[in-house]
Design an enzyme around this catalytic site. Structure first.
Site, PDB file in Angstrom:
ATOM      1  N   HIS A  37       0.576  -5.598  -8.691  1.00 51.46           N
ATOM      2  CA  HIS A  37      -0.051  -7.100  -9.117  1.00 51.46           C
ATOM      3  C   HIS A  37       0.794  -8.011  -9.800  1.00 51.46           C
ATOM      4  O   HIS A  37       1.025  -9.314  -9.211  1.00 51.46           O
ATOM      5  CB  HIS A  37      -0.735  -6.609 -10.515  1.00 51.46           C
ATOM      6  CG  HIS A  37      -1.966  -5.899 -10.102  1.00 51.46           C
ATOM      7  ND1 HIS A  37      -2.100  -4.610 -10.579  1.00 51.46           N
ATOM      8  CD2 HIS A  37      -3.228  -6.229  -9.471  1.00 51.46           C
ATOM      9  CE1 HIS A  37      -3.508  -4.281 -10.293  1.00 51.46           C
ATOM     10  NE2 HIS A  37      -4.162  -5.122  -9.601  1.00 51.46           N
ATOM     11  N   GLY A 147      -3.123  -8.768  -2.315  1.00 50.00           N
ATOM     12  CA  GLY A 147      -2.191  -7.558  -1.680  1.00 50.00           C
ATOM     13  C   GLY A 147      -2.747  -7.167  -0.369  1.00 50.00           C
ATOM     14  O   GLY A 147      -3.885  -7.118  -0.141  1.00 50.00           O
ATOM     15  N   GLN A 153     -10.375  -6.426   2.337  1.00 49.86           N
ATOM     16  CA  GLN A 153     -10.761  -7.680   1.198  1.00 49.86           C
ATOM     17  C   GLN A 153     -10.187  -8.992   1.538  1.00 49.86           C
ATOM     18  O   GLN A 153     -10.888 -10.024   1.485  1.00 49.86           O
ATOM     19  CB  GLN A 153     -10.377  -7.215  -0.036  1.00 49.86           C
ATOM     20  CG  GLN A 153     -10.556  -8.069  -1.156  1.00 49.86           C
ATOM     21  CD  GLN A 153     -10.347  -7.791  -2.520  1.00 49.86           C
ATOM     22  OE1 GLN A 153     -11.300  -6.993  -3.220  1.00 49.86           O
ATOM     23  NE2 GLN A 153      -9.090  -7.877  -2.895  1.00 49.86           N
ATOM     24  N   MET A 184       0.693   1.398  -4.494  1.00 48.82           N
ATOM     25  CA  MET A 184       0.298   1.291  -6.009  1.00 48.82           C
ATOM     26  C   MET A 184      -1.208   0.982  -6.141  1.00 48.82           C
ATOM     27  O   MET A 184      -1.474  -0.083  -5.558  1.00 48.82           O
ATOM     28  CB  MET A 184       1.453   0.329  -6.825  1.00 48.82           C
ATOM     29  CG  MET A 184       2.586   0.988  -6.906  1.00 48.82           C
ATOM     30  SD  MET A 184       3.724  -0.117  -7.939  1.00 48.82           S
ATOM     31  CE  MET A 184       5.239   0.922  -8.071  1.00 48.82           C
ATOM     32  N   ARG A 187      -6.308   2.716  -9.616  1.00 49.38           N
ATOM     33  CA  ARG A 187      -6.718   4.112  -9.486  1.00 49.38           C
ATOM     34  C   ARG A 187      -5.500   5.246  -9.761  1.00 49.38           C
ATOM     35  O   ARG A 187      -6.218   6.151 -10.073  1.00 49.38           O
ATOM     36  CB  ARG A 187      -7.763   4.272  -8.318  1.00 49.38           C
ATOM     37  CG  ARG A 187      -8.892   3.257  -8.267  1.00 49.38           C
ATOM     38  CD  ARG A 187      -9.394   3.257  -6.783  1.00 49.38           C
ATOM     39  NE  ARG A 187     -10.409   2.191  -6.559  1.00 49.38           N
ATOM     40  CZ  ARG A 187     -11.870   2.533  -7.055  1.00 49.38           C
ATOM     41  NH1 ARG A 187     -12.013   3.630  -7.510  1.00 49.38           N
ATOM     42  NH2 ARG A 187     -12.493   1.513  -6.778  1.00 49.38           N
TER      43      ARG A 187
END
Length: 282
Positions: A37, A147, A153, A184, A187
């Site tokens: 992130h 990402g 997505q 990364m 979860r």
């Protein structure tokens, strides 16, 4: 870093920036932030005058109530991490702020959304489309950063931007990985140390599949090779491994356009489900 908890507050704050001619970069997240992130935030900082990050655990994209309730929430730690990256604004709405009532509007996707994650998580991408559309309308960014780990997505959001004529430039940032190659993910917090170590098999399998495809182009043989890797694992269960074209995310039998071919995988380890991907030409 300014924290805005309401739509009115963040809009007023951004209007002041727009009046100064500042470009706005946007990083939508569900929190539990990790280095992946933060790389998105850094990319926004490099390309835009002002960076907005949102943290909102969106209930409409969860088709599993337990998955929603178990999603990690680490707001204090997330805020500290964002401040270290130089994020300018944190948009932190609650569910009532984002959904004044039960959603009556549905954004549905054909094609891409019916493949891979869409077939295993019915309704997931409809929820993603709805919340991203709302966030884009609220923030009205010049650029938005996502990402590569969530490759499908990204292309869903691209379809949203293209079909609804959003004036937003989408930027895909490469996946950030742990030392053993594990992508990364928020979860990963739910994995034990042993599980996290063994989950390195996911990236290893993708690398083996990528190399085999480039050497032989035998798609079915590569699928069998990867499946056999997971058959030897006691902890990791392979949900799917597909070789797809990013044009439609359907399994492909042709490697004609190698730049658009991706290897996509979903694996269960304990109670945690992990996804990852590699482009054939990376």
């Amino acid at each position: 870093m300014k924290i805005c908890k309401t739509v009115k507050e963040v809009r007023n704050t951004l209007q002041n920036s727009r009046s100064k001619g500042q470009s706005i970069g946007f990083v939508p997240t569900m929190g539990a932030l990790h280095q992946g992130h933060l790389k998105l935030v850094e990319a926004s900082k490099e390309n835009c005058d002002l960076t907005v990050t949102s943290i909102f655990v969106n209930p409409t994209q969860f088709n599993n109530a337990d998955d929603l309730s178990n999603y990690p929430k680490t707001i204090d730690e997330d805020s500290e991490k964002l401040m270290t990256t130089g994020c300018d604004i944190l948009f932190l709405p609650d569910v009532k702020e984002m959904y004044l009532s039960k959603p009556q509007l549905r954004i549905g996707f054909d094609g891409i959304a019916e493949q891979l994650e869409g077939s295993f998580r019915p309704g997931h991408f409809d929820g993603v489309g709805l919340v991203v559309s709302k966030l884009f309308n609220i923030i009205q960014p010049d650029q938005a950063f996502f990402g590569q780990k969530d490759l499908q997505q990204f292309f869903i959001v691209k379809a949203l931007v293209d079909h609804l004529n959003y004036s937003i430039q989408l930027r895909m940032v490469p996946t950030v990985r742990e030392s053993n190659g594990l992508a990364m993910s928020s979860r990963n917090m739910r994995l034990s140390e042993k599980e996290r170590k063994e989950a390195g098999l996911i990236y290893k399998a993708l690398g083996i599949g990528q190399k085999s495809l480039l050497n032989s182009s035998d798609i079915q043989a590569v699928k069998k090779e990867v499946k056999e890797l997971f058959d030897t694992s006691e902890r990791l269960g392979l949900e799917y491994f597909e070789i797809i074209s990013t044009d439609d995310f359907k399994p492909t039998e042709s490697l004609f356009n190698k730049e658009k071919i991706a290897l996509c995988i979903a694996v269960n380890i304990g109670q945690v489900r992990l996804i990852d991907n590699l482009m054939l030409i990376s």
